[in-house]
Design an enzyme around this catalytic site. Sequence first.
Site, short mmCIF file in Angstrom:
data_model
loop_
_atom_site.label_atom_id
_atom_site.label_comp_id
_atom_site.label_asym_id
_atom_site.label_seq_id
_atom_site.Cartn_x
_atom_site.Cartn_y
_atom_site.Cartn_z
N CYS A 1 0.83 -1.22 0.00
CA CYS A 1 0.00 0.00 0.00
C CYS A 1 0.86 1.26 0.00
CB CYS A 1 -0.94 -0.01 1.21
SG CYS A 1 -1.83 -1.57 1.36
N ILE B 1 -5.89 -27.63 3.31
CA ILE B 1 -5.35 -26.47 2.59
C ILE B 1 -6.27 -25.26 2.82
CG2 ILE B 1 -4.68 -25.55 0.33
CD1 ILE B 1 -4.12 -28.39 -0.58
N GLY C 1 -6.62 -13.96 1.72
CA GLY C 1 -6.22 -12.76 0.99
C GLY C 1 -6.86 -12.66 -0.39
N LYS D 1 -24.45 17.36 16.73
CA LYS D 1 -25.14 16.37 15.89
C LYS D 1 -24.11 15.97 14.85
CE LYS D 1 -29.70 18.52 16.24
NZ LYS D 1 -30.42 19.62 15.60
P1 FAD Z 1 0.00 -10.15 -1.54
O1 FAD Z 1 0.21 -9.17 -0.46
O2 FAD Z 1 -0.01 -9.68 -2.93
O3 FAD Z 1 1.09 -11.28 -1.38
C1 FAD Z 1 1.15 -12.38 -2.23
C2 FAD Z 1 2.60 -12.82 -2.35
O4 FAD Z 1 2.60 -14.14 -2.83
C3 FAD Z 1 3.39 -12.01 -3.34
O5 FAD Z 1 4.49 -11.38 -2.72
C4 FAD Z 1 3.85 -13.02 -4.38
O6 FAD Z 1 5.18 -12.80 -4.81
C5 FAD Z 1 3.75 -14.32 -3.62
N1 FAD Z 1 3.54 -15.47 -4.49
C6 FAD Z 1 2.58 -15.61 -5.45
N2 FAD Z 1 2.68 -16.83 -6.03
C7 FAD Z 1 3.70 -17.48 -5.41
C8 FAD Z 1 4.28 -18.76 -5.57
N3 FAD Z 1 3.81 -19.63 -6.45
N4 FAD Z 1 5.31 -19.08 -4.79
C9 FAD Z 1 5.80 -18.21 -3.86
N5 FAD Z 1 5.28 -16.98 -3.68
C10 FAD Z 1 4.25 -16.62 -4.44
N6 FAD Z 1 -5.20 -2.48 0.14
C11 FAD Z 1 -5.76 -1.70 1.08
O7 FAD Z 1 -6.59 -2.22 1.86
N7 FAD Z 1 -5.44 -0.39 1.20
C12 FAD Z 1 -4.53 0.21 0.38
O8 FAD Z 1 -4.24 1.41 0.53
C13 FAD Z 1 -3.94 -0.57 -0.63
N8 FAD Z 1 -3.05 -0.03 -1.49
C14 FAD Z 1 -2.45 -0.82 -2.41
C15 FAD Z 1 -1.49 -0.25 -3.26
C16 FAD Z 1 -0.85 -1.04 -4.20
C17 FAD Z 1 0.15 -0.42 -5.12
C18 FAD Z 1 -1.14 -2.44 -4.27
C19 FAD Z 1 -0.44 -3.31 -5.27
C20 FAD Z 1 -2.09 -3.00 -3.45
C21 FAD Z 1 -2.75 -2.20 -2.51
N9 FAD Z 1 -3.71 -2.73 -1.66
C22 FAD Z 1 -4.30 -1.94 -0.72
C23 FAD Z 1 -4.12 -4.14 -1.76
C24 FAD Z 1 -3.38 -4.99 -0.73
O9 FAD Z 1 -2.02 -4.75 -0.83
C25 FAD Z 1 -3.71 -6.45 -0.99
O10 FAD Z 1 -5.09 -6.63 -0.85
C26 FAD Z 1 -2.99 -7.38 -0.01
O11 FAD Z 1 -1.61 -7.20 -0.09
C27 FAD Z 1 -3.35 -8.83 -0.32
O12 FAD Z 1 -2.58 -9.68 0.47
P2 FAD Z 1 -2.24 -11.15 -0.02
O13 FAD Z 1 -1.45 -11.78 1.06
O14 FAD Z 1 -3.46 -11.80 -0.48
O15 FAD Z 1 -1.36 -10.94 -1.32
#
Ligand code: FAD
Length: 554
Positions: free
Chosen positions: A42, A281, A285, A437
Amino acid sequence: MKIVIIGAVAGGASAAARARRLDEDAEVVLIERGAEPSFANCGLPYYVGGEIESRDKLLVAPAERLRQRYRLDVRTRQEVTAIDRDEQTVSVRNLETGEQYVESYDRLIISTGASPFRPPIPGIDGPHVLELRDLADADRMYELVAGGKSRRAVIVGAGFIGIEVAENLVRRGLDVTVVELVNQILPPWDPEMVRPLEDHVRQQGVTLKLSDSAESFEEASSDDANLIVRLKSGEELPACFAVVCIGVRPESKLAADAGIEIGPRGGIVTNDHMQTSDPHIYAVGDVAQVKDFITGEPTQVPLAGPANRQGRIAADHIFGRDSRYRGTQGTAIVGVFGRTAALTGHSEKMLRKANRPYEKIYIHPGDHAGYYPGASPITLKLLFHPEDGRIWGAQAVGTTGVDKRIDVIAMAIHAGMTVYDLEEVELCYAPQYGSAKDPVNMAGFVAAGVLRGDHPVTHCQLVPPTDHERDWCVLDVRTPTEFAAGHIHDAINIPLEELRERMSELPTDRHIAVYCYVGQRGYMATRLLRHNGFDVSNLSGGFKSWEQCHNSEH
Ligand code: FAD
């Protein structure tokens, strides 16, 4: 217990830390494709723009800290390439050495996130077409903008990330054009709520191309352009680089290949404990399909808060706790060049599309008492069930105090409250912070008044700017000076203060839609006229909402 977690950022790192707190002996293996675990996605746009000065600040929990503090087995630059559910193993490739190996698990947590959507547009894979998901993307963009190296950029997509990137490139002095397919920025909001923000964005020097899209990216080699972005409208935009921010798609291929159930929009289907169709599993996210908090229907909302909470719940469940994910509400906020837009729950667009019954009101209160210096207006829209007053959602736009009001309403939705509860909630007040209010109470008063039949409302969408054939009358109760400065066509002007004496000028055989500037004098006029037997309604949000709704630039 051996837990393997794929993806070590929001959901994955959160699950890993929680697992360690719940069990000191468990083996927790965190496998991350990128070079750094647990970074602040973010914050990436603000690092590119220079607001966050140090790249290190983005490393929320560096690998070494995760190893030392949580005794996690963190493996970066390693990618999981397959899941074998029968053997309970994953195949891993070390991206540094090319080495392949197999890792066993008792429980697997998939937190692979969502990748930026890249449609098959000619030239989209070219070297000057960027995206912003991870640190490597941010480094690349930083390199292009730091030190005034680039002059012009085109951003495709005006969602959260597109707008944040635009703001930060402007901060770096770039000439920025944002291209958006639909006729508004920030598509999760209803269009009339973001019209003032569009004007504000334009005033910052950004060119907005709404209802248009990129058709191709062509490499160029002029002095100030590496790229020509051709739009559907035929326009050609020279740029040093383009950034594609048109949404994300769940990275669920690993799960799909392993035969785990995937939802219609590509998310991994999960239950309340974040378990997938394979109980060993879990998925958390952006990659997970969850349920909508309000309707219970399947949804996918890529936000950091839900990802973090889901990570905790998966770890809890693995260690025998009955934690359940209650669903995603879609509470979100974005900064837009010093202004703020926030929302929670369902928008009017969503409600209309799903054919759900709803009523709505608009108000424009100050963020704090008007007599205390520095008050600024908030535009707040509340959507609620027309029978029981349950809250569907809310949206707010303003400068300060927007986050507080939407957070309070988000909590109200979570607690299953109604507009009648918003009338009653006691919120903190001193003149520099709010009003006796509060805007949240005000929204409750107005919405509950509508449901009680005290003051029927008309909406700006039903009063088109050029409709000369309506069979009802529009009454403007503002002062003649306000009226002269702009009014709804065909409106008659009787200031509120003169209304009792001049009531005879009003028709008794037609409906009267009353308005003032923000709705408050209109409300009083509505009450007054109703007491005198007129068929009357108040234009919700007044002339201000009407102007926002029919802003001629769009
Ligand atoms: P991610 O944080 O994306 O993590 C997934 C990770 O898995 C990645 O690092 C990737 O490399 C790894 N991965 C994927 N496949 C594999 C594999 N096969 N083997 C090993 N590793 C793997 N949300 C908000 O609520 N507020 C905000 O202000 C906001 N701003 C954002 C700004 C930007 C620029 C971005 C890109 C996103 C933003 N978000 C925001 C969204 C938020 O970052 C995501 O919703 C959150 O990070 C999701 O978490 P996650 O763990 O699902 O995935």
